[in-house]
Motif scaffolding. Structure first.
Motif: not given
Length: 248
Positions: A160-161, A181-182, A199-200, A240-243
């Motif tokens: 993961l970066v 934001v990854a 991965f956000n 939670r996910p987000f855009e």
């Protein structure tokens, strides 16, 4: 006989009249008030000196480590500490496996969480940073849908970066929201150079009581992990996910 009469006259000379009691009582009360006032003044000066003293700036733990400190609210957490906690958790949770070219690295056999499902050792350790009612559900979902099975055979690796971690925003009492934001990079035999997965996520972090007792020399591995995860006094209670917003 003359001496006895002289003593009687002397005793009669110092005999108090009823009218003298009130002035003497007032005099005694006045002296008491003066002594009490002096004591209060001395106490006020002592408290003032104590209040104006600079707070201690050095704290030394039992293990000998010393830290510079400053006075803050009990549940105050520095923004950089919150961001680092989120970043460390994400890297530990979503990175694992043996990278291509590192054949000397031992293969992680993982930790069983439910049935035959497993998560990486790093993800299991990082999970102690999660709220108790959230931890088990997250680990089960992580083992079932996120971690590639080949990661425990050394055929797949994940890294993961983190690219952007927002400043913490207050989201309630002793609670903050952090956006990350990854990118997850997956390496396997068909993609030795890796392929990317966005991965956000939005993390909700709360302040908790940090461990009160420092680790002893004979602390177990389990105690060491829990202490290390919670020593910042923070806990992740929701993800939670987000855009992510794309910039032109």
């Amino acid at each position: 006989m003359q001496r006895i009469s002289d003593l009687k006259r002397t005793s009669q000379r110092f005999k108090l009249d009823s009218s003298d009691i009130l002035p003497l009582a007032f005099l005694g009360l006045s002296m008491g008030v003066v002594c009490l006032t002096i004591a209060f003044i001395w106490l006020a000066l002592a408290v003032s000196r104590l209040a104006n003293q600079p707070p201690p700036t050095l704290v030394q733990q039992v293990d000998g480590r010393a830290y510079m400190v400053r006075t803050e609210d009990y549940f105050h957490r520095e923004p950089e500490v919150i961001r680092k906690t989120v970043s460390d958790w994400a890297i530990m949770t979503f990175s694992g496996g043996r990278l291509p070219g590192n054949q000397d690295t031992a293969i992680d056999s993982g930790v069983a969480v439910k049935g035959r499902r497993r998560v990486t050792t790093g993800a299991w350790e990082a999970s102690f940073l999660l709220a108790p009612d959230f931890r088990d559900t997250f680990l089960n979902e992580l083992a079932a849908a996120v971690i590639p099975p080949g990661i425990f055979e050394g055929r797949v690796a994940s890294v993961l970066v983190p690219q952007t971690i927002s400043p913490p925003q207050l989201a309630g009492d002793n609670r903050w929201k952090v956006d990350m934001v990854a990118t997850r990079i997956i390496f396997d035999s068909t993609n030795p150079s890796g392929y990317s997965i966005p991965f956000n996520r939005t993390f909700y972090v709360k302040a908790i009581d940090p461990p009160q007792n420092p680790l002893t020399q004979n602390a177990t591995e389990y105690q060491r992990i829990v202490y290390q995860m919670l020593e910042s006094g923070l806990q992740i209670e929701e993800i939670r996910p987000f855009e992510a917003v794309k910039r032109n």
